[in-house]
Enzyme design. Sequence first.
Site, mmCIF file in Angstrom:
data_model
loop_
_atom_site.group_PDB
_atom_site.id
_atom_site.type_symbol
_atom_site.label_atom_id
_atom_site.label_comp_id
_atom_site.label_asym_id
_atom_site.label_seq_id
_atom_site.Cartn_x
_atom_site.Cartn_y
_atom_site.Cartn_z
ATOM 1 N N ARG A 177 50.775 86.868 172.546
ATOM 2 C CA ARG A 177 50.965 88.078 171.427
ATOM 3 C C ARG A 177 51.408 87.718 169.867
ATOM 4 N NH1 ARG A 177 50.207 91.554 175.999
ATOM 5 N NH2 ARG A 177 47.918 92.010 175.981
ATOM 6 N N LYS A 200 48.823 81.852 155.596
ATOM 7 C CA LYS A 200 47.617 82.036 156.214
ATOM 8 C C LYS A 200 47.273 80.599 157.479
ATOM 9 C CE LYS A 200 45.021 83.528 151.947
ATOM 10 N NZ LYS A 200 43.700 83.435 150.691
ATOM 11 N N GLU A 205 46.312 70.988 143.378
ATOM 12 C CA GLU A 205 46.748 72.174 144.115
ATOM 13 C C GLU A 205 47.690 72.653 143.034
ATOM 14 O OE1 GLU A 205 45.135 75.013 145.499
ATOM 15 O OE2 GLU A 205 43.824 73.319 147.047
ATOM 16 N N LYS A 247 53.419 80.343 143.976
ATOM 17 C CA LYS A 247 53.480 80.919 145.732
ATOM 18 C C LYS A 247 54.037 82.043 145.442
ATOM 19 C CE LYS A 247 49.739 79.606 149.316
ATOM 20 N NZ LYS A 247 48.992 79.180 150.168
ATOM 21 N N GLU A 293 46.520 89.398 150.329
ATOM 22 C CA GLU A 293 45.590 89.276 148.866
ATOM 23 C C GLU A 293 44.363 90.812 149.251
ATOM 24 O OE1 GLU A 293 43.739 85.089 149.682
ATOM 25 O OE2 GLU A 293 42.007 86.269 148.877
ATOM 26 N N ARG A 311 46.939 88.247 144.774
ATOM 27 C CA ARG A 311 46.944 86.598 145.809
ATOM 28 C C ARG A 311 45.432 85.558 145.333
ATOM 29 N NH1 ARG A 311 49.162 84.629 151.856
ATOM 30 N NH2 ARG A 311 48.300 83.269 151.716
ATOM 31 N N ASN A 369 43.066 81.411 144.344
ATOM 32 C CA ASN A 369 41.713 80.433 144.662
ATOM 33 C C ASN A 369 41.168 80.296 142.953
ATOM 34 O OD1 ASN A 369 41.598 81.176 147.381
ATOM 35 N ND2 ASN A 369 41.297 83.758 146.859
ATOM 36 N N HIS A 410 38.564 77.884 143.129
ATOM 37 C CA HIS A 410 38.215 77.988 145.249
ATOM 38 C C HIS A 410 36.670 78.266 144.493
ATOM 39 C CE1 HIS A 410 42.278 76.548 145.427
ATOM 40 N NE2 HIS A 410 42.370 76.635 146.849
ATOM 41 N N HIS A 461 34.372 75.202 147.043
ATOM 42 C CA HIS A 461 33.998 75.199 147.794
ATOM 43 C C HIS A 461 32.992 75.214 148.571
ATOM 44 C CE1 HIS A 461 37.526 78.451 150.118
ATOM 45 N NE2 HIS A 461 38.051 76.967 149.824
ATOM 46 N N HIS A 474 38.916 68.708 149.745
ATOM 47 C CA HIS A 474 39.422 69.566 149.654
ATOM 48 C C HIS A 474 39.882 69.691 147.590
ATOM 49 C CE1 HIS A 474 40.459 73.985 149.347
ATOM 50 N NE2 HIS A 474 41.313 73.763 149.217
HETATM 51 P P1 NAD Z 1 44.900 67.495 156.849
HETATM 52 O O1 NAD Z 1 45.453 67.956 157.605
HETATM 53 O O2 NAD Z 1 43.327 67.247 157.274
HETATM 54 O O3 NAD Z 1 45.818 65.818 156.215
HETATM 55 C C1 NAD Z 1 44.796 64.908 155.334
HETATM 56 C C2 NAD Z 1 44.552 63.848 156.171
HETATM 57 O O4 NAD Z 1 45.713 63.041 155.739
HETATM 58 C C3 NAD Z 1 44.497 63.296 157.360
HETATM 59 O O5 NAD Z 1 43.494 62.280 158.055
HETATM 60 C C4 NAD Z 1 45.747 63.180 158.294
HETATM 61 O O6 NAD Z 1 45.911 63.124 159.813
HETATM 62 C C5 NAD Z 1 46.934 62.638 157.254
HETATM 63 N N1 NAD Z 1 48.293 62.997 156.736
HETATM 64 C C6 NAD Z 1 49.133 63.748 157.010
HETATM 65 N N2 NAD Z 1 50.395 63.540 156.644
HETATM 66 C C7 NAD Z 1 50.461 61.980 156.484
HETATM 67 C C8 NAD Z 1 51.073 61.475 156.030
HETATM 68 N N3 NAD Z 1 52.133 61.965 156.317
HETATM 69 N N4 NAD Z 1 51.082 59.971 156.303
HETATM 70 C C9 NAD Z 1 49.404 59.871 156.211
HETATM 71 N N5 NAD Z 1 48.379 60.161 156.720
HETATM 72 C C10 NAD Z 1 48.995 61.377 156.533
HETATM 73 O O7 NAD Z 1 44.516 67.652 155.448
HETATM 74 P P2 NAD Z 1 45.195 68.805 154.020
HETATM 75 O O8 NAD Z 1 44.322 67.969 152.910
HETATM 76 O O9 NAD Z 1 46.965 68.337 154.157
HETATM 77 O O10 NAD Z 1 45.211 70.117 154.629
HETATM 78 C C11 NAD Z 1 43.626 71.071 154.685
HETATM 79 C C12 NAD Z 1 43.239 71.709 155.028
HETATM 80 O O11 NAD Z 1 43.960 72.721 154.560
HETATM 81 C C13 NAD Z 1 41.537 72.745 155.006
HETATM 82 O O12 NAD Z 1 41.818 72.633 156.521
HETATM 83 C C14 NAD Z 1 42.008 73.570 154.161
HETATM 84 O O13 NAD Z 1 41.021 74.748 154.858
HETATM 85 C C15 NAD Z 1 43.203 74.162 154.563
HETATM 86 N N6 NAD Z 1 43.651 74.679 153.406
HETATM 87 C C16 NAD Z 1 44.915 76.175 154.138
HETATM 88 C C17 NAD Z 1 45.121 77.039 153.692
HETATM 89 C C18 NAD Z 1 46.626 78.231 153.302
HETATM 90 O O14 NAD Z 1 46.885 78.890 152.672
HETATM 91 N N7 NAD Z 1 46.877 78.206 154.716
HETATM 92 C C19 NAD Z 1 45.399 76.468 151.150
HETATM 93 C C20 NAD Z 1 44.483 75.460 151.252
HETATM 94 C C21 NAD Z 1 44.000 74.513 152.421
HETATM 95 N N1 GLY Z 2 45.735 79.225 150.045
HETATM 96 C C1 GLY Z 2 45.322 80.276 148.889
HETATM 97 C C2 GLY Z 2 46.473 81.512 149.025
HETATM 98 O O1 GLY Z 2 46.925 81.138 150.190
HETATM 99 O O2 GLY Z 2 45.828 82.186 149.378
#
Ligand code: NAD
Ligand code: GLY
Length: 384
Positions: free
Chosen positions: A134, A156, A198, A243, A253, A257, A261, A264, A268, A282
């Site tokens: 939980r 998030k 970003e 942020k 949001e 907030r 986006n 985005h 998206h 992305h």
């Molecule tokens: P990811 O986590 O897939 O990482 C990208 C690639 O880099 C992967 O292959 C990973 O294994 C590799 N990697 C990570 N760190 C590394 C390092 N230091 N050295 C070598 N390789 C490395 O992708 P990302 O771009 O970090 O994140 C994208 C995700 O984040 C999406 O799922 C998106 O929806 C999410 N996201 C969430 C929020 C939020 O507010 N929660 C905001 C933006 C994006």
């Molecule tokens: N990445 C957008 C948010 O965190 O609200």
Amino acid sequence: MPGAMTATPSQDTSTIVAVPLGARAYDIHVGRGLIARAGALMAPVLSQKRVFIVTDSNVAPLYLAAVTQSLTQAGIHVDHAVVPAGESSKDFAHLARLLDAMLAAKCERGTMIVALGGGVIGDLAGFAASVLLRGVDFIQIPTTLLSQVDSSVGGKTGINTSAGKNLVGSFHQPRLVLADTDVLATLPMRELRAGYAEVAKYGLLGDAVFWAWLEANAPTMLTAGASHHDLLRVAIVTSCAAKAKIVVADEKESGVRALLNLGHTFGHALEAEMGYGEDLLHGEGVAIGMVLAFDLSARLGLCPPADAARVRAHMQAVGLPAVPPRSGPRGPVTAAALIAHMSHDKKMKDGAVTFVLARRIGEAFLSRDVSTAALEDMLTAALA
Ligand code: NAD
Ligand code: GLY
């Protein structure tokens, strides 16, 4: 140095950005060598000398041993799980396996979950933490630029389903974020650039001084060199501070907030059309999306065309895509297909898409008044 920051230098070479969310407040440490100090930095927020690290198959061979060593030296017991690298791990099946692994390791309410990886790991591990027993605490050690400036901050968490990305999740703030800029050295350049989109977003949506600083420094920052780490630290700290300010104003949001986006909605739609894979990362979708958001704002007479041109020129200068791909796995990319994807956006309200538009660089606003005809005209021109 860019303008408004709410960050303070710490005793070492890192900088701390505070996220003052009352009972859910936490610090973001940004700098070099943080992984080596992870045990000491985490100890004050642990209620039990026990953590469960979640990482991916690319990050594990690079950094799992170093994090584990630092924690073990601080007398902290470590269990871990490694999930396959990539977006496809952010689903129900991997979530279920991860929760089973945590329960098999006999995680308790006081066990800290640690997300060591990019946004995929942060979202998946954070969501697992929010439902395990939980809800247990978690710490982010983001290892991509995108996760250091965006996904590790703000709480998030979530997974993807067949209905779309990030449609199942929770708001669950981390207890601590350790953004070690040293780990960016192993990140593929394409991922670094995608994460940079970003960073640019924070300048475009609310800080013209930061944007001008990025125009002057980002090309050097994104190329390894003597000042690379110092520039990255400034950019990450400024982004996290921006942020944090928005998240504190609107944690769940219901208003401001949504400015985060910017780019985005278009991004998206492009990602969906390109199949959420290597064809368009992305951040690349967000870069194109921000160019389109400024183009649309200029076409609607809301923003000077010169600002839209500046945004496009900067994306090109840092090696990010500035125009939408003309074709994808399903054939030619059309305005109609992109608009259809936008109509599934989870930010829909009463059937209308909320767009983030701009009055100028550094001044974004929300609009639900964009006509489909104006949108179609702009997209058709962009895809011509
Ligand atoms: P990811 O986590 O897939 O990482 C990208 C690639 O880099 C992967 O292959 C990973 O294994 C590799 N990697 C990570 N760190 C590394 C390092 N230091 N050295 C070598 N390789 C490395 O992708 P990302 O771009 O970090 O994140 C994208 C995700 O984040 C999406 O799922 C998106 O929806 C999410 N996201 C969430 C929020 C939020 O507010 N929660 C905001 C933006 C994006
Ligand atoms: N990445 C957008 C948010 O965190 O609200």
